[in-house]
Design an enzyme around this catalytic site. Sequence first.
Site, PDB file in Angstrom:
ATOM      1  N   LEU A  72      -3.994  -9.001   6.864  1.00  0.00           N
ATOM      2  CA  LEU A  72      -3.500  -9.184   5.498  1.00  0.00           C
ATOM      3  C   LEU A  72      -2.324 -10.168   5.511  1.00  0.00           C
ATOM      4  CD1 LEU A  72      -3.562  -8.091   2.490  1.00  0.00           C
ATOM      5  CD2 LEU A  72      -1.886  -6.392   3.220  1.00  0.00           C
TER       6      LEU A  72
ATOM      7  N   GLU B 130       0.504 -12.983   6.313  1.00  0.00           N
ATOM      8  CA  GLU B 130       0.499 -14.396   6.703  1.00  0.00           C
ATOM      9  C   GLU B 130       1.935 -14.803   7.006  1.00  0.00           C
ATOM     10  OE1 GLU B 130      -1.591 -16.699   3.741  1.00  0.00           O
ATOM     11  OE2 GLU B 130      -3.397 -15.445   3.959  1.00  0.00           O
ATOM     12  N   PRO B 131       2.118 -15.954   7.650  1.00  0.00           N
ATOM     13  CA  PRO B 131       3.494 -16.324   8.017  1.00  0.00           C
ATOM     14  C   PRO B 131       4.454 -16.318   6.833  1.00  0.00           C
ATOM     15  CG  PRO B 131       1.930 -17.757   9.115  1.00  0.00           C
ATOM     16  CD  PRO B 131       1.118 -16.896   8.185  1.00  0.00           C
TER      17      PRO B 131
ATOM     18  N   ASP C 292      -2.589   2.932   1.742  1.00  0.00           N
ATOM     19  CA  ASP C 292      -2.283   4.307   1.314  1.00  0.00           C
ATOM     20  C   ASP C 292      -2.745   5.311   2.380  1.00  0.00           C
ATOM     21  OD1 ASP C 292      -1.180   3.489  -1.053  1.00  0.00           O
ATOM     22  OD2 ASP C 292      -2.914   3.998  -2.295  1.00  0.00           O
TER      23      ASP C 292
ATOM     24  N   GLY D 188      -3.366   4.338   5.691  1.00  0.00           N
ATOM     25  CA  GLY D 188      -2.699   3.966   6.944  1.00  0.00           C
ATOM     26  C   GLY D 188      -1.271   4.469   7.019  1.00  0.00           C
ATOM     27  N   ARG D 189      -0.572   4.457   5.885  1.00  0.00           N
ATOM     28  CA  ARG D 189       0.844   4.878   5.885  1.00  0.00           C
ATOM     29  C   ARG D 189       0.998   6.351   6.255  1.00  0.00           C
ATOM     30  NH1 ARG D 189       2.145   1.142   0.537  1.00  0.00           N
ATOM     31  NH2 ARG D 189       2.262  -0.802   1.739  1.00  0.00           N
TER      32      ARG D 189
ATOM     33  N   GLY E 126      23.750   9.851  26.675  1.00  0.00           N
ATOM     34  CA  GLY E 126      24.781   8.948  27.201  1.00  0.00           C
ATOM     35  C   GLY E 126      24.153   7.799  27.985  1.00  0.00           C
ATOM     36  N   GLY E 127      24.730   7.491  29.132  1.00  0.00           N
ATOM     37  CA  GLY E 127      24.239   6.369  29.960  1.00  0.00           C
ATOM     38  C   GLY E 127      22.775   6.533  30.321  1.00  0.00           C
TER      39      GLY E 127
ATOM     40  N   GLU F 172       3.006  -1.783   7.989  1.00  0.00           N
ATOM     41  CA  GLU F 172       2.281  -1.114   6.894  1.00  0.00           C
ATOM     42  C   GLU F 172       3.199  -0.835   5.693  1.00  0.00           C
ATOM     43  OE1 GLU F 172      -0.915   1.457   7.684  1.00  0.00           O
ATOM     44  OE2 GLU F 172      -1.132   0.799   9.759  1.00  0.00           O
TER      45      GLU F 172
HETATM   46  N1  CAA Z   1      -4.272   1.436  -4.603  1.00  0.00           N
HETATM   47  C1  CAA Z   1      -5.180   0.760  -5.341  1.00  0.00           C
HETATM   48  N2  CAA Z   1      -4.859  -0.316  -6.096  1.00  0.00           N
HETATM   49  C2  CAA Z   1      -3.572  -0.687  -6.092  1.00  0.00           C
HETATM   50  C3  CAA Z   1      -2.579  -0.021  -5.363  1.00  0.00           C
HETATM   51  C4  CAA Z   1      -2.970   1.092  -4.590  1.00  0.00           C
HETATM   52  N3  CAA Z   1      -2.090   1.769  -3.853  1.00  0.00           N
HETATM   53  N4  CAA Z   1      -1.393  -0.639  -5.548  1.00  0.00           N
HETATM   54  C5  CAA Z   1      -1.621  -1.649  -6.408  1.00  0.00           C
HETATM   55  N5  CAA Z   1      -2.943  -1.679  -6.722  1.00  0.00           N
HETATM   56  C6  CAA Z   1      -3.591  -2.602  -7.657  1.00  0.00           C
HETATM   57  C7  CAA Z   1      -2.928  -2.470  -9.034  1.00  0.00           C
HETATM   58  O1  CAA Z   1      -3.518  -1.460  -9.780  1.00  0.00           O
HETATM   59  C8  CAA Z   1      -3.181  -3.839  -9.626  1.00  0.00           C
HETATM   60  O2  CAA Z   1      -4.503  -3.884 -10.100  1.00  0.00           O
HETATM   61  P1  CAA Z   1      -4.832  -4.650 -11.506  1.00  0.00           P
HETATM   62  O3  CAA Z   1      -4.530  -6.086 -11.231  1.00  0.00           O
HETATM   63  O4  CAA Z   1      -6.280  -4.351 -11.709  1.00  0.00           O
HETATM   64  O5  CAA Z   1      -3.919  -4.049 -12.524  1.00  0.00           O
HETATM   65  C9  CAA Z   1      -3.104  -4.764  -8.405  1.00  0.00           C
HETATM   66  O6  CAA Z   1      -3.354  -3.939  -7.252  1.00  0.00           O
HETATM   67  C10 CAA Z   1      -1.752  -5.407  -8.255  1.00  0.00           C
HETATM   68  O7  CAA Z   1      -0.772  -4.390  -8.211  1.00  0.00           O
HETATM   69  P2  CAA Z   1       0.782  -4.708  -8.292  1.00  0.00           P
HETATM   70  O8  CAA Z   1       1.053  -5.545  -9.506  1.00  0.00           O
HETATM   71  O9  CAA Z   1       1.533  -3.425  -8.153  1.00  0.00           O
HETATM   72  O10 CAA Z   1       0.974  -5.626  -7.002  1.00  0.00           O
HETATM   73  P3  CAA Z   1       2.265  -6.314  -6.415  1.00  0.00           P
HETATM   74  O11 CAA Z   1       1.931  -7.707  -6.078  1.00  0.00           O
HETATM   75  O12 CAA Z   1       3.458  -6.033  -7.271  1.00  0.00           O
HETATM   76  O13 CAA Z   1       2.408  -5.583  -4.974  1.00  0.00           O
HETATM   77  C11 CAA Z   1       3.107  -3.902  -3.441  1.00  0.00           C
HETATM   78  C12 CAA Z   1       2.514  -4.233  -4.818  1.00  0.00           C
HETATM   79  C13 CAA Z   1       3.137  -2.389  -3.405  1.00  0.00           C
HETATM   80  C14 CAA Z   1       4.478  -4.445  -3.234  1.00  0.00           C
HETATM   81  C15 CAA Z   1       2.148  -4.443  -2.324  1.00  0.00           C
HETATM   82  O14 CAA Z   1       2.152  -5.854  -2.286  1.00  0.00           O
HETATM   83  C16 CAA Z   1       2.519  -3.925  -0.958  1.00  0.00           C
HETATM   84  O15 CAA Z   1       2.192  -2.788  -0.603  1.00  0.00           O
HETATM   85  N6  CAA Z   1       3.167  -4.774  -0.126  1.00  0.00           N
HETATM   86  C17 CAA Z   1       3.405  -4.439   1.251  1.00  0.00           C
HETATM   87  C18 CAA Z   1       2.279  -4.973   2.093  1.00  0.00           C
HETATM   88  C19 CAA Z   1       2.207  -4.296   3.415  1.00  0.00           C
HETATM   89  O16 CAA Z   1       2.324  -3.085   3.524  1.00  0.00           O
HETATM   90  N7  CAA Z   1       1.956  -5.087   4.431  1.00  0.00           N
HETATM   91  C20 CAA Z   1       1.772  -4.583   5.742  1.00  0.00           C
HETATM   92  C21 CAA Z   1       0.590  -5.268   6.335  1.00  0.00           C
HETATM   93  S1  CAA Z   1      -0.422  -4.304   7.316  1.00  0.00           S
HETATM   94  C22 CAA Z   1       0.332  -4.256   8.798  1.00  0.00           C
HETATM   95  O17 CAA Z   1       1.450  -3.844   8.890  1.00  0.00           O
HETATM   96  C23 CAA Z   1      -0.441  -4.840   9.883  1.00  0.00           C
HETATM   97  C24 CAA Z   1      -0.643  -4.167  11.115  1.00  0.00           C
HETATM   98  O18 CAA Z   1      -1.417  -4.676  11.898  1.00  0.00           O
HETATM   99  C25 CAA Z   1      -0.038  -2.856  11.500  1.00  0.00           C
END
Ligand code: CAA
Length: 388
Positions: free
Chosen positions: A125, A127-128, A243, A245-246, A346-347, A370
């Site tokens: 998911l 990107e840089p 949701d 994975g967390r 400690g140490g 995540e």
């Molecule tokens: N479940 C389902 N749909 C969801 C949702 C959820 N939990 N959260 C948002 N959506 C949907 C919304 O309903 C909305 O849909 P519509 O356009 O149809 O209304 C759409 O997604 C956009 O929602 P938001 O406007 O809330 O989106 P946002 O751009 O404001 O972002 C955010 C929300 C919660 C900040 C999200 O971008 C986020 O979780 N960011 C963090 C990303 C992250 O966790 N990255 C980690 C990468 S994985 C990793 O760590 C890699 C690894 O290898 C371990």
Amino acid sequence: MDFSLTEDHEMIRDAARDFAQNEIVPVAAQFDSSGEFPAETIRKAGELGFMGVEVPTEYGGAGLDPISYVLVISEISAADAAHGTIVSVNNSLFGVPLLSFGTEEQKKTFLTPVASGEINGAYALTEPQSGSDARAMRARATLSSDGTHYVINAKKSWITSGPVAKYVIVFAHTSHADGTEAGISAFIVDAEKPGFACGKTEPKLGIRASATCEIELTDYECPVENRIGDEGQGFKIAMTVLDAGRVGIAAQALGIAQAAYEAALEYSRDRKAFGEAIGSFQSIQNKIADMKMRIEASRLLVLQAAWAKAKAAETGQKNTLNASIAKLHASETAMYVTHQAVQIHGGMGYSKELPLERYFRDAKITEIYEGTSEIQRMVIGRHETGLR
Ligand code: CAA
């Protein structure tokens, strides 16, 4: 209401604990030091069903429930968080999108070998230039004019298990040959096909035995049948996966904290200063009390989030709030507890002769990947206020 585990859950926890303590603990320091991928112990985890805990047996998994999953992740992470990370990627980040949104054919072909631990999967998911702001990705998938495949160009970073994965789930903005935009979609990409390349591997502070790299797709041709879900459904899939994975990362943080706590408790009873066990001093007892209180709160939140995940699967509702609360609390607890556990030692806590410094380094990632703690607070804050 009954807060005790069922006999089945106790059996699963004990099986995971036996495996983790007997097979992982003896090699954890060595793999942390070398940064090598622990292929042999991961293979054994696969044989025990731990690479696809919630995946039905017909698709190579163990067919268990979300409570079983958090128990497994927690026990494995108590032995070594890097193993916990690798196990959680196959289970959650790769398993959930296919299990929840994949076709029968996709489940048979791609999920089965990953859930059985035969091969590894990954989830791309980030990107840089886009981590927390996941929608700001630049990856692009263009449908060919004959409609048979997408041409994907993408640069993804921080891909856990990227260097060892055979299949990677890649998220990209989708468009058609005529330029029509179709939103973000999710694709299953084969790392052995032309156009796929692993970039630099990340040298990391902690979870060093888990492999992390950049990946680059250059005019990669992905058959349409390898798209997961509908065009434009990708962001929803990505969020649904997080949701789930967390909850696993919360369990990982709980496992790290538990291991650090147990070591600190034992040390506080054994280590003498001023003629007494240091555990008899109020300054140490206060630390023990605060560590214990936070860990028990994490445990309840992790189990509640796993329960909510199971309910959400039944009702089709989201478990977003419980997942974020559990991850936020458990990861901050892991940082707090490992910090205090080093201090109590400690140490010796600072020495590589004991695993305390490793627990401390490993704990940090749970506040970052995540979804950072700041993102979890944003998710909870938006949910509670109804404001953005
Ligand atoms: N479940 C389902 N749909 C969801 C949702 C959820 N939990 N959260 C948002 N959506 C949907 C919304 O309903 C909305 O849909 P519509 O356009 O149809 O209304 C759409 O997604 C956009 O929602 P938001 O406007 O809330 O989106 P946002 O751009 O404001 O972002 C955010 C929300 C919660 C900040 C999200 O971008 C986020 O979780 N960011 C963090 C990303 C992250 O966790 N990255 C980690 C990468 S994985 C990793 O760590 C890699 C690894 O290898 C371990």
